[in-house]
Structures are given as C-alpha cells and as structure tokens.
Design a protein around this motif. Structure first.
Motif, PDB file in Angstrom:
ATOM      1  N   ARG A 144       5.877  -3.696  38.782  1.00  0.00           N
ATOM      2  CA  ARG A 144       7.210  -3.114  38.166  1.00  0.00           C
ATOM      3  C   ARG A 144       8.386  -3.092  39.021  1.00  0.00           C
ATOM      4  O   ARG A 144       8.031  -2.544  40.065  1.00  0.00           O
ATOM      5  N   ASP A 195       0.881  -3.087  36.349  1.00  0.00           N
ATOM      6  CA  ASP A 195       0.297  -3.444  35.311  1.00  0.00           C
ATOM      7  C   ASP A 195      -0.734  -4.457  35.492  1.00  0.00           C
ATOM      8  O   ASP A 195      -0.557  -5.159  36.284  1.00  0.00           O
ATOM      9  N   SER A 214      -2.422   0.186  33.302  1.00  0.00           N
ATOM     10  CA  SER A 214      -1.448   0.512  34.167  1.00  0.00           C
ATOM     11  C   SER A 214      -1.896   1.127  35.624  1.00  0.00           C
ATOM     12  O   SER A 214      -2.968   1.588  35.586  1.00  0.00           O
ATOM     13  N   GLU A 265      -4.590   1.889  29.107  1.00  0.00           N
ATOM     14  CA  GLU A 265      -3.429   1.742  28.043  1.00  0.00           C
ATOM     15  C   GLU A 265      -3.820   1.425  26.733  1.00  0.00           C
ATOM     16  O   GLU A 265      -3.641   2.176  25.807  1.00  0.00           O
TER      17      GLU A 265
END
Length: 609
Positions: free
Chosen positions: A98, A119, A129, A152
């Motif tokens: 990210r 991720d 994640s 997640e």
C-alpha cells in the motif's frame, strides 16, 4: 511481579552499528524493493530467501492468517522454523504494497524505521493484511525488524456490509421477521453467547455479518445494565477514539470519556440498530458437552423460572466481563463479627447511601480510586487502604504519549490504528520501548507523582518499568489511570492507610498488625475479580473447566492465554477485554467460528511445550 517475554534490545542506531542516516532517504523506493523480494520469496516458499530480508533480531507476529492462531516468532531461527512449517500449507500470494501511510518514522532520536501496510491472500481461504517495519543496517541496506500478518476475511464468505447489505424493500413484515428471528422459533442458534455487555454484543454483531446465527443471553433486565447498575461515579478512563465499536462508531460529539450510564444506553441502542438477537432476564444454568456430535446441550432459565433447552449448539461463547465477573473478596479473621456493612465494588452503587458513616475502601487501583473519590465528593469520611504499590499515570499525560498518533482526533482510521497497535509484539514493548514511554509519562506527571510520594502513597513503574500496559495484559489490575482521585489523596481529602498489614476485622472497624485501628461503618473491597474459569466450572462442570487454559495472562511469546482463541475445549470460547480489545479481536473469534462452520479452518499451528 516480573514477566519474562522473549525479545531483544531496541534496534537503536548504535545497537545496529549505524553511525548516521542520510537526509535524502527514499522510503518508498526502499520499501518497494524490499517488498518485491519478500513477496517473491514467500510465494515461492523460499525460506532462506525470505530470511535474508530480516534482521537477526527480528519479530513476526501472526493472528490467524498463517497459523490459525495467535503467535509471535522471535528471532531468525524461530521465524525460519515457522516459515518452513507453514508456507507450503498457507500458500500466501497476491502481495500488494500500500502506498498510503508508507514512510519514515523516528519515534526517538536513536530509533528509526520505514513503516508500511500491505495486503495478500492466503491460498484459496483467506484475505489478509500486514504491517512491516524495516530498520537500517551497517552496510546501508534495510531489513525487516517486525512483520505483522492478520486475517481479515474469508474468501467466499464476506461480511454482509456495504454493497452486500440487504437491498430489498420491506413493506410491513420487518417486525414479524425480526421477532421470529430473535425468538429462534424456526431453528436454534449456531452460537450462544453468555453476556450482553460490549464483548458479547460485538461478537454477536461480527457473527451476524458473517451469517452465523447467534443468541445473546443476558441475565440483567436490560442491555447495558452491566454498566448501568454499577457505581454511579463510574466513567471510562479510555478515550472515545480508542473505544469505538465495530460497524457503528460513537458519534462525533460523544464525550472523550464515557460515563457508565451513557455507555449503557449506547449498548442498548447498538443491539437494536445492529438487529442482534438478545434475550434479557435469563441466564445459562447448564451446558453439557456432547463429544460424539461436537456440540453443546444448553439450558437457559428465565427470571420467572421458565426454561428453554437447546440441542446441537456448536459454539458456546462466554462474554461476562473481566474474569467472569466473579468477585474476589479476601477473607480476614473477624469479618463475621463486624457490625457494619461489607461490600465488593461490584455491589457498590451510590456513595450517598452512606452519608454520615465512616468508610474504608480496601484496594488502591481503578475501582478503589473511583469509589473513594465518589465518597469524598459526597461529603463522606473515607480512607483508602493500600495493600501494595500501584502504578499511576494521568489520562492526560498517558494518552498524550501512548495514543497521540493512533487513537486521537484526525489520526489513523480506527481499523488501521488497531493493526498498527497489534503490530508491536509485547516482547518488543517489554524490552525497552514501553519503558521509554513510561518514563516520558512519569516526567509529565512529575508533580502529581511527587505529591503522592510525599503523602506516603506507594508507587511503582509497572512490571519491569513498563507502565500500565503489561499490567493490563498480564493481570488486568495493579494500576490507576488518574482522572482526579490522586489529587484528593495528595490533599488528604481521601485518607490513606498503608503502613501496616490488615490483621483482622473488629466489631467496629479494622485492626492492623502494628496495633493501629481504623473505625468503619462500611468496608468496600475494591479487590478485583477471580479466575474466569470459575464461571466455566459453574456452567460447564469441573471436567470441562479443568481442560481449559487460563483465560487472561500472557504466554512466553507475549500472546494472550485464552481469550478469543482455542482454550483446550472445542466449541468453547471466551471473549474478555476492554472495548478496544473486543472491537479488534471479536473479528478474529468470528472468523474462526465461520471458518469452522464452512470447513475451511486450519490446521492450527500451536506452540510446543
């Protein structure tokens, strides 16, 4: 109390052998290059290649994603064994770095790292994640000091939120359908949750979003009574940014510190808004494990004596508050002779009930301070008996140091803050980082702490100088987060007794080993709660309770012993923690249950020994 957790000295520049850091560091370039190699190594199950990217003194913490467990691996050798054992099973893939929140961080002049989120997918099962931190090396390279991976969602079983919400209009049938659902008229629940406080409601909400039918059984007449019926002066000492509940955060005008009665009303609203199936004025009186069918037979009894029997319950979840909400009241000689009133803090309601009387509060942690200050503010003569030293920090100074970049106005979104918070293994915190924060807080609180010492109040700096955090994780007691009572002690408004051990009760008060006595009409034990397994024993019997691990406390890896995870009995769970812990870990508990129901769970990677 001491606590021995696996860990290393802080990765200071000096410890890493790094003399200086260039001013023109391209954090994104460094992280991207490292991450590309990291992802390729993991996808190829190249353990040696992955390990070359880690500092020798490093950590990998995983919650469910790669272990179906709560694990922390400390040091290159343990990380190597973990990767050898799990990469071929977990098959992590589709790694993506990210860009948001990637950057250089320098919490102290001698500590610097590049932090990033990422991720990835876990085989055909999970969506996960991660959080990573890279530290500089003497040769100019950057290597991982800590990696945190977190499950997640489950592939094919997303939460029914956002675009997956119910999109169909409902003209007049909603009430009837809700009533039938909540009454379980057509079929029984898959999970039965004991306790309708925040822990029970949050796990119920998580399960509902995953389409797992769950029933919450609450012994009080109303949701929120577990807070509403406690002492009226009770107020949360954690700030609102830390306490948000899943799916439905507190509104933007909510006070920073929630009064208990206000929180009670919110919990009632939460249960209604989230359409949770809740039965009040009833309790589970018996739960029998059916080993052959891997289920529970559970009896729920209402306050009017009526009962409802459930067969085939797959998951029994206890969410009855701190240590099962079973009061811990020490026994002293002469208690049966005392002519006054003896209460536990859980029984205390109004200080004004005791106007004109002399009160002694036994205990000098959170409840002891809250109750003593309530008595003083109501004009009542109150003495605090301190049995052992206490860690004290003001909420102002404490949250300023600990939470200013995580849980505060205009900082990270709560879900990301939770993951950053979880990404610091307790072994890392225990070995220097928490001590630095504790010293910074103490410096801000210097005048208050000096005043307490002058008054004779016994202070400590927490376990190994780590402040309140390790006390909270290891025993959930031993501290007070000051919101005003400390100044009352300093000023002598709350009297203090701690120079001799309590020997016995007399007819009219308390007698101490040095021969001194304190007259009392009311004695309040603010002495916490007992072992949560006592509630398991009461509901499920000795055989089941004896198989369970302790619910609270830490193992050698710095992971919680029993809450939100497997405790030794299939289908039996405990959800115990504060609002923030329940928010984060309720998702983990729900994912485990959903994975089991859909036959995609495991195998669990457990500690040996």
């Amino acid at each position: 109390m001491t606590l021995n957790l696996e860990g290393f000295l802080l990765p200071t520049l000096d410890h890493l052998g790094v003399s200086s850091i260039p001013d023109d560091i391209d954090a994104k370039k460094i992280a991207s290059e490292w991450f590309t190699q990291f992802a390729a190594s993991l996808e190829a199950s190249d353990v040696d290649g992955a390990l070359n990217l880690f500092d020798t003194e490093s950590y990998w913490r995983d919650i469910l994603a790669l272990t179906w467990n709560f694990r922390t691996f400390v040091g290159a050798n343990n990380i190597k064994q973990f990767l050898r054992d799990r990469l071929s099973i977990s098959r992590p893939k589709a790694f993506k770095l990210r860009d948001e929140y990637l950057g250089l961080q320098q919490p102290y002049p001698d500590l610097i790292w590049i932090s990033f989120f990422f991720d990835f997918e876990v085989g055909d099962t999970g969506i996960a994640s991660g959080v990573g931190r890279l530290v500089p090396q003497a040769d100019g390279s950057w290597k991982a000091h800590c990696i945190f991976t977190n499950l997640e969602d489950l592939k094919g079983f997303p939460e029914k939120v956002g675009h997956l919400r119910n999109l169909e209009p409902n003209h007049g049938s909603w009430e009837t359908l809700r009533r039938r659902e909540a009454a379980f008229e057509d079929k029984g629940p898959i999970a039965l949750i004991v306790g309708g406080g925040q822990g029970g409601l949050e796990i119920a909400a998580r399960l509902k979003m995953l389409d797992v039918p769950a029933l919450v059984v609450e012994k009080n007449a109303r949701i929120g009574d577990s807070w509403r019926n406690r002492y009226k002066a009770l107020c949360l000492h954690d700030p609102v940014w830390y306490d948000h509940m899943p799916y439905l955060p507190f509104p933007p005008n909510w006070p920073a510190y929630s009064p208990a009665a206000k929180l009670a009303g919110w919990l009632e609203h939460y249960a209604e808004a989230m359409e949770l199936n809740v039965w009040t004025s009833c309790e589970v009186i018996k739960a029998v494990r059916d080993e052959a069918n891997d289920t529970w037979s559970i009896t729920v009894q209402f306050s009017d004596g009526k009962q409802r029997d459930f067969e085939g319950i797959k998951h029994l979840i206890l969410a009855t508050g701190l240590n099962g909400n079973q009061p811990n009241v020490p026994s002293y000689p002469g208690m049966d002779l005392f002519k006054g009133q003896i209460l536990h803090s859980s029984q205390h309601k109004l200080a004004s009930d005791h106007i004109g009387k002399k009160v002694v509060v036994i205990g000098a942690c959170t409840s002891g301070h809250d109750i003593a200050s309530d008595y003083y503010l109501n004009g009542i003569d109150v003495t605090m008996y301190q049995r052992s030293s206490t860690y004290i920090m003001s909420t102002k100074a404490g949250w300023e140091v600990l939470f200013s970049n995580l849980y505060a106005e205009d900082t990270l979104p709560t879900d990301l803050a939770d993951r950053v918070n979880a990404s610091f293994p307790l072994g890392f915190m225990m070995n220097g980082f928490a001590q630095r924060a504790t010293e910074a807080i103490a410096e801000k609180d210097r005048n208050m702490l000096d005043g307490l010492r002058k008054r004779g109040f016994k202070l400590n700096m927490g376990i190994n100088g780590t402040g309140f955090g390790m006390l909270a994780w290891s025993k959930a007691s031993g501290y007070y987060l000051d919101v005003g009572a400390s100044q009352m002690i300093i000023d002598g408004k709350i009297k203090l007794k701690n120079d001799s051990l309590l020997q016995s009760f007399t007819e009219t008060g308390l007698k101490f080993e040095d021969g001194s006595e304190i007259p009392a009409d009311v004695v309040v034990f603010a002495t916490g709660f007992g072992d949560a397994r006592n509630l398991i024993r009461k509901i499920c019997g000795d055989d089941v309770a004896n198989k369970c691990s302790p619910v609270w406390g830490l193992n050698e890896e710095g992971e919680i012993l029993g809450s939100w995870k497997y405790m030794g009995v299939p289908g039996l769970w405990y959800a115990m923690g504060n609002l923030a812990m329940d928010r984060f870990h309720s998702k983990h508990l729900a994912l485990q249950i959903k994975a089991m129901e859909e036959n995609v769970f495991g195998p669990r990677y457990s500690r040996v020994g």
